[in-house]
Scaffold this active site. Structure first.
Site, PDB file in Angstrom:
ATOM      1  N   GLY A  13     -26.140 -28.060 -15.876  1.00  0.00           N
ATOM      2  CA  GLY A  13     -24.754 -28.508 -16.060  1.00  0.00           C
ATOM      3  C   GLY A  13     -23.790 -27.358 -16.248  1.00  0.00           C
ATOM      4  O   GLY A  13     -22.781 -27.481 -16.940  1.00  0.00           O
ATOM      5  N   LEU A  20     -17.990 -28.284 -19.008  1.00  0.00           N
ATOM      6  CA  LEU A  20     -17.383 -27.692 -20.209  1.00  0.00           C
ATOM      7  C   LEU A  20     -18.423 -26.924 -21.026  1.00  0.00           C
ATOM      8  O   LEU A  20     -18.255 -25.744 -21.328  1.00  0.00           O
ATOM      9  CB  LEU A  20     -16.765 -28.837 -21.042  1.00  0.00           C
ATOM     10  CG  LEU A  20     -16.253 -28.499 -22.434  1.00  0.00           C
ATOM     11  CD1 LEU A  20     -15.054 -27.566 -22.375  1.00  0.00           C
ATOM     12  CD2 LEU A  20     -15.869 -29.775 -23.189  1.00  0.00           C
ATOM     13  N   TYR A  71     -23.945 -44.952 -22.822  1.00  0.00           N
ATOM     14  CA  TYR A  71     -24.083 -43.488 -22.929  1.00  0.00           C
ATOM     15  C   TYR A  71     -24.905 -43.131 -24.168  1.00  0.00           C
ATOM     16  O   TYR A  71     -25.827 -42.309 -24.110  1.00  0.00           O
ATOM     17  CB  TYR A  71     -22.662 -42.919 -23.024  1.00  0.00           C
ATOM     18  CG  TYR A  71     -22.541 -41.449 -23.269  1.00  0.00           C
ATOM     19  CD1 TYR A  71     -22.786 -40.531 -22.263  1.00  0.00           C
ATOM     20  CD2 TYR A  71     -22.123 -40.972 -24.508  1.00  0.00           C
ATOM     21  CE1 TYR A  71     -22.634 -39.170 -22.489  1.00  0.00           C
ATOM     22  CE2 TYR A  71     -21.959 -39.620 -24.742  1.00  0.00           C
ATOM     23  CZ  TYR A  71     -22.221 -38.720 -23.727  1.00  0.00           C
ATOM     24  OH  TYR A  71     -22.056 -37.386 -23.962  1.00  0.00           O
ATOM     25  N   LYS A  87     -28.548 -41.187 -24.551  1.00  0.00           N
ATOM     26  CA  LYS A  87     -28.708 -39.978 -25.371  1.00  0.00           C
ATOM     27  C   LYS A  87     -29.784 -40.170 -26.438  1.00  0.00           C
ATOM     28  O   LYS A  87     -30.568 -39.257 -26.706  1.00  0.00           O
ATOM     29  CB  LYS A  87     -27.375 -39.613 -26.043  1.00  0.00           C
ATOM     30  CG  LYS A  87     -26.349 -39.094 -25.076  1.00  0.00           C
ATOM     31  CD  LYS A  87     -26.722 -37.699 -24.640  1.00  0.00           C
ATOM     32  CE  LYS A  87     -25.843 -37.157 -23.567  1.00  0.00           C
ATOM     33  NZ  LYS A  87     -26.361 -35.938 -22.967  1.00  0.00           N
ATOM     34  N   ASN A  92     -16.725 -33.893 -31.068  1.00  0.00           N
ATOM     35  CA  ASN A  92     -15.782 -33.806 -29.942  1.00  0.00           C
ATOM     36  C   ASN A  92     -15.527 -32.341 -29.609  1.00  0.00           C
ATOM     37  O   ASN A  92     -15.215 -31.555 -30.502  1.00  0.00           O
ATOM     38  CB  ASN A  92     -14.434 -34.420 -30.321  1.00  0.00           C
ATOM     39  CG  ASN A  92     -14.555 -35.856 -30.727  1.00  0.00           C
ATOM     40  OD1 ASN A  92     -15.065 -36.676 -29.972  1.00  0.00           O
ATOM     41  ND2 ASN A  92     -14.115 -36.172 -31.933  1.00  0.00           N
ATOM     42  N   HIS A 135     -11.052 -36.444 -22.246  1.00  0.00           N
ATOM     43  CA  HIS A 135     -11.114 -36.769 -23.665  1.00  0.00           C
ATOM     44  C   HIS A 135      -9.740 -36.498 -24.290  1.00  0.00           C
ATOM     45  O   HIS A 135      -8.813 -36.102 -23.598  1.00  0.00           O
ATOM     46  CB  HIS A 135     -12.194 -35.925 -24.340  1.00  0.00           C
ATOM     47  CG  HIS A 135     -13.580 -36.339 -23.983  1.00  0.00           C
ATOM     48  ND1 HIS A 135     -14.486 -35.501 -23.389  1.00  0.00           N
ATOM     49  CD2 HIS A 135     -14.225 -37.520 -24.134  1.00  0.00           C
ATOM     50  CE1 HIS A 135     -15.624 -36.139 -23.193  1.00  0.00           C
ATOM     51  NE2 HIS A 135     -15.493 -37.372 -23.630  1.00  0.00           N
ATOM     52  N   ARG A 187     -10.043 -37.270 -36.560  1.00  0.00           N
ATOM     53  CA  ARG A 187     -11.177 -36.845 -35.727  1.00  0.00           C
ATOM     54  C   ARG A 187     -11.458 -35.362 -35.974  1.00  0.00           C
ATOM     55  O   ARG A 187     -10.607 -34.634 -36.476  1.00  0.00           O
ATOM     56  CB  ARG A 187     -10.848 -37.038 -34.240  1.00  0.00           C
ATOM     57  CG  ARG A 187     -10.678 -38.480 -33.784  1.00  0.00           C
ATOM     58  CD  ARG A 187     -11.989 -39.249 -33.779  1.00  0.00           C
ATOM     59  NE  ARG A 187     -11.819 -40.624 -33.300  1.00  0.00           N
ATOM     60  CZ  ARG A 187     -11.521 -41.674 -34.069  1.00  0.00           C
ATOM     61  NH1 ARG A 187     -11.342 -41.515 -35.367  1.00  0.00           N
ATOM     62  NH2 ARG A 187     -11.397 -42.878 -33.557  1.00  0.00           N
ATOM     63  N   ASP A 244      -6.774 -48.433 -32.220  1.00  0.00           N
ATOM     64  CA  ASP A 244      -6.904 -47.122 -32.853  1.00  0.00           C
ATOM     65  C   ASP A 244      -8.316 -46.565 -32.754  1.00  0.00           C
ATOM     66  O   ASP A 244      -8.522 -45.367 -32.884  1.00  0.00           O
ATOM     67  CB  ASP A 244      -6.585 -47.258 -34.361  1.00  0.00           C
ATOM     68  CG  ASP A 244      -5.195 -46.773 -34.680  1.00  0.00           C
ATOM     69  OD1 ASP A 244      -4.583 -46.116 -33.826  1.00  0.00           O
ATOM     70  OD2 ASP A 244      -4.738 -47.064 -35.793  1.00  0.00           O
TER      71      ASP A 244
HETATM   72  N1  LIG Z   1     -17.303 -32.976 -23.976  1.00  0.00           N
HETATM   73  C1  LIG Z   1     -17.546 -33.356 -25.211  1.00  0.00           C
HETATM   74  O1  LIG Z   1     -16.613 -33.573 -26.007  1.00  0.00           O
HETATM   75  C2  LIG Z   1     -18.960 -33.538 -25.687  1.00  0.00           C
HETATM   76  C3  LIG Z   1     -19.139 -33.958 -27.019  1.00  0.00           C
HETATM   77  C4  LIG Z   1     -20.422 -34.127 -27.491  1.00  0.00           C
HETATM   78  C5  LIG Z   1     -21.503 -33.897 -26.670  1.00  0.00           C
HETATM   79  N2  LIG Z   1     -21.318 -33.491 -25.396  1.00  0.00           N
HETATM   80  C6  LIG Z   1     -22.514 -33.294 -24.576  1.00  0.00           C
HETATM   81  O2  LIG Z   1     -22.536 -32.040 -23.960  1.00  0.00           O
HETATM   82  C7  LIG Z   1     -23.163 -32.136 -22.683  1.00  0.00           C
HETATM   83  C8  LIG Z   1     -22.254 -31.561 -21.618  1.00  0.00           C
HETATM   84  O3  LIG Z   1     -21.013 -32.234 -21.650  1.00  0.00           O
HETATM   85  P1  LIG Z   1     -19.716 -31.638 -20.928  1.00  0.00           P
HETATM   86  O4  LIG Z   1     -18.553 -32.096 -21.705  1.00  0.00           O
HETATM   87  O5  LIG Z   1     -19.911 -30.217 -20.629  1.00  0.00           O
HETATM   88  O6  LIG Z   1     -19.719 -32.471 -19.579  1.00  0.00           O
HETATM   89  P2  LIG Z   1     -19.116 -32.036 -18.162  1.00  0.00           P
HETATM   90  O7  LIG Z   1     -18.015 -31.058 -18.349  1.00  0.00           O
HETATM   91  O8  LIG Z   1     -18.826 -33.304 -17.431  1.00  0.00           O
HETATM   92  O9  LIG Z   1     -20.329 -31.291 -17.489  1.00  0.00           O
HETATM   93  C9  LIG Z   1     -21.491 -31.963 -17.108  1.00  0.00           C
HETATM   94  C10 LIG Z   1     -22.160 -31.163 -16.039  1.00  0.00           C
HETATM   95  O10 LIG Z   1     -23.357 -31.851 -15.633  1.00  0.00           O
HETATM   96  C11 LIG Z   1     -23.444 -31.752 -14.223  1.00  0.00           C
HETATM   97  N3  LIG Z   1     -24.246 -32.836 -13.648  1.00  0.00           N
HETATM   98  C12 LIG Z   1     -24.119 -34.165 -13.861  1.00  0.00           C
HETATM   99  N4  LIG Z   1     -25.025 -34.831 -13.123  1.00  0.00           N
HETATM  100  C13 LIG Z   1     -25.741 -33.900 -12.422  1.00  0.00           C
HETATM  101  C14 LIG Z   1     -26.801 -33.954 -11.506  1.00  0.00           C
HETATM  102  N5  LIG Z   1     -27.351 -35.105 -11.123  1.00  0.00           N
HETATM  103  N6  LIG Z   1     -27.267 -32.786 -10.983  1.00  0.00           N
HETATM  104  C15 LIG Z   1     -26.728 -31.597 -11.339  1.00  0.00           C
HETATM  105  N7  LIG Z   1     -25.717 -31.478 -12.229  1.00  0.00           N
HETATM  106  C16 LIG Z   1     -25.232 -32.624 -12.765  1.00  0.00           C
HETATM  107  C17 LIG Z   1     -22.018 -31.834 -13.753  1.00  0.00           C
HETATM  108  O11 LIG Z   1     -21.967 -31.321 -12.445  1.00  0.00           O
HETATM  109  P3  LIG Z   1     -20.638 -31.415 -11.537  1.00  0.00           P
HETATM  110  O12 LIG Z   1     -19.778 -30.301 -12.048  1.00  0.00           O
HETATM  111  O13 LIG Z   1     -21.113 -31.197 -10.170  1.00  0.00           O
HETATM  112  O14 LIG Z   1     -20.074 -32.777 -11.780  1.00  0.00           O
HETATM  113  C18 LIG Z   1     -21.320 -30.964 -14.780  1.00  0.00           C
HETATM  114  O15 LIG Z   1     -21.377 -29.611 -14.425  1.00  0.00           O
HETATM  115  C19 LIG Z   1     -23.477 -33.595 -22.460  1.00  0.00           C
HETATM  116  O16 LIG Z   1     -24.809 -33.835 -22.777  1.00  0.00           O
HETATM  117  C20 LIG Z   1     -22.596 -34.300 -23.449  1.00  0.00           C
HETATM  118  O17 LIG Z   1     -23.177 -35.486 -23.889  1.00  0.00           O
HETATM  119  C21 LIG Z   1     -20.071 -33.305 -24.868  1.00  0.00           C
END
Ligand SMILES: NC(=O)c1ccc[n+]([C@@H]2O[C@H](COP(=O)([O-])OP(=O)(O)OC[C@H]3O[C@@H](n4cnc5c(N)ncnc54)[C@H](OP(=O)(O)O)[C@@H]3O)[C@@H](O)[C@H]2O)c1
Length: 313
Positions: free
Chosen positions: A11, A15, A137, A141, A166, A180, A210, A270
């Site tokens: 990934g 982010l 989701y 997880k 977050n 978000h 938050r 809210d």
């Molecule tokens: N963002 C938050 O606030 C937050 C909070 C708590 C936990 N998290 C956790 O942190 C982790 C990452 O979140 P994030 O916010 O970084 O999400 P993100 O920005 O959407 O990044 C997710 C990445 O996963 C890749 N991906 C998804 N499906 C795929 C597949 N089949 N094959 C290859 N790559 C794939 C996406 O590729 P593409 O770029 O090609 O789409 C993207 O690069 C997640 O597990 C999430 O639950 C995030």
């Protein structure tokens, strides 16, 4: 991890993944593997197996997932459940079978019950019903956490699980449908400034509080845990601090330089009144966040201004 260890970041265009790669590279790790989705579809077990057999990663960070805001979560439960299960059910067993030394799986504080005691302790997991809008989701997880714990218990595989609060920062999703709260507000307030609007409406009363963690701090915590934590229990990663949505909005307005009015649309929900993690476990291991909210917003805003024309939609 040694500086020349083969480290796989799943990934890495997202982010979290991009922040982990940035942090590893800045710390001098020379063998970081981070293929794009086009190069490696992580839901395709054959492709992943071949890749792992060839590249022999020693450490794996799972930051790939289908992630989205409340709207996307609420309207696509099938995709949120299936895609997340597929990615983790591919990566966790293949990592074990291919001799990976250690794996870190990222969950989320969405895994905790809707009405759990605040600040949320790790022990709240599975102690009550989930928030219905992101249940699919959260269940995926929780299944990932349970799979890591089962591998650790049954086969001694060193798979650990971190639960970030977050997050926000460079490379966030600023799209109008999938973002978000921080990138969503930043974009709307920037647009209000550009269009010289005097007023914009925001959902709810602005009173819920938050917690937000700058993504580079999360990356730092992930590397810290990979290096120093081998427990079976999950670990929260956050700041332990909270801010009301109204105060957060004010902070973003100030940094954007827009002096218009926010009209709180109290006919809209809210959500839960308060959500903040208990991070005493992570602190007791020796880790603390470094970037405060004002600084993190400044860095994120400056990234957004620079990349406004190339953000993901
Ligand atoms: N963002 C938050 O606030 C937050 C909070 C708590 C936990 N998290 C956790 O942190 C982790 C990452 O979140 P994030 O916010 O970084 O999400 P993100 O920005 O959407 O990044 C997710 C990445 O996963 C890749 N991906 C998804 N499906 C795929 C597949 N089949 N094959 C290859 N790559 C794939 C996406 O590729 P593409 O770029 O090609 O789409 C993207 O690069 C997640 O597990 C999430 O639950 C995030």
């Amino acid at each position: 991890m040694n500086k020349d260890s083969a480290i796989f970041v799943a990934g890495a265009r997202g982010l979290v993944g991009s922040a982990i790669v940035r942090r590893l590279q800045a710390s001098g790790y020379t063998n970081v593997l981070y293929p794009s989705r086009q190069e490696l579809d992580l839901s395709d077990a054959d492709q992943v197996k071949k890749y792992f057999e060839g590249m022999k990663p020693e450490y794996v960070f799972i930051a790939a997932a289908k992630v989205g805001g409340i709207l996307a979560n609420n309207t696509q439960p099938v995709e949120f459940l299936l895609e997340n299960l597929k990615i983790q059910n591919t990566l966790i067993p293949i990592s074990y079978e291919c001799g990976v030394k250690k794996l870190l799986f990222l969950g989320s504080t969405c895994i905790y019950p809707k009405f759990c005691e605040q600040p949320i302790k790790e022990s709240a997991l599975l102690s009550g019903p989930l928030e219905p809008t992101n249940e699919a989701y959260a269940i995926a997880k929780i299944a990932g956490i349970k799979l890591c714990q089962a591998y650790k218990k049954e086969y001694g595989f060193n798979a650990i699980c971190a639960q970030p609060t977050n997050l926000y920062g460079p490379n966030d999703n600023f799209s109008s449908t999938g973002s978000h709260v921080i990138p969503g507000l930043m974009r709307r307030i920037m647009e209000a400034k550009e269009a010289k609007l005097e007023k914009i409406a925001c959902w709810g009363t602005g009173t819920p509080t938050r917690e937000f963690l700058f993504v580079d701090d999360l990356a730092d915590a992930c590397i810290f845990l990979m290096d120093s934590y081998d427990g079976i229990d999950i670990v929260n990663v956050g700041t332990g601090d909270e801010i009301s949505i109204a105060d957060l909005t004010k902070l973003i307005c100030e940094q954007v330089g827009w002096e218009g009015e926010i009209e709180w649309d109290t006919s809209k929900p809210d959500g839960t009144p308060r959500k903040v993690c208990d991070i005493s476990k992570l602190k007791s291991l020796g880790w603390n966040p470094k970037v405060d909210l004002a600084k993190g917003i400044e860095l994120t805003l400056s990234w957004f201004k620079e990349h406004q024309n190339s953000i993901r939609t």
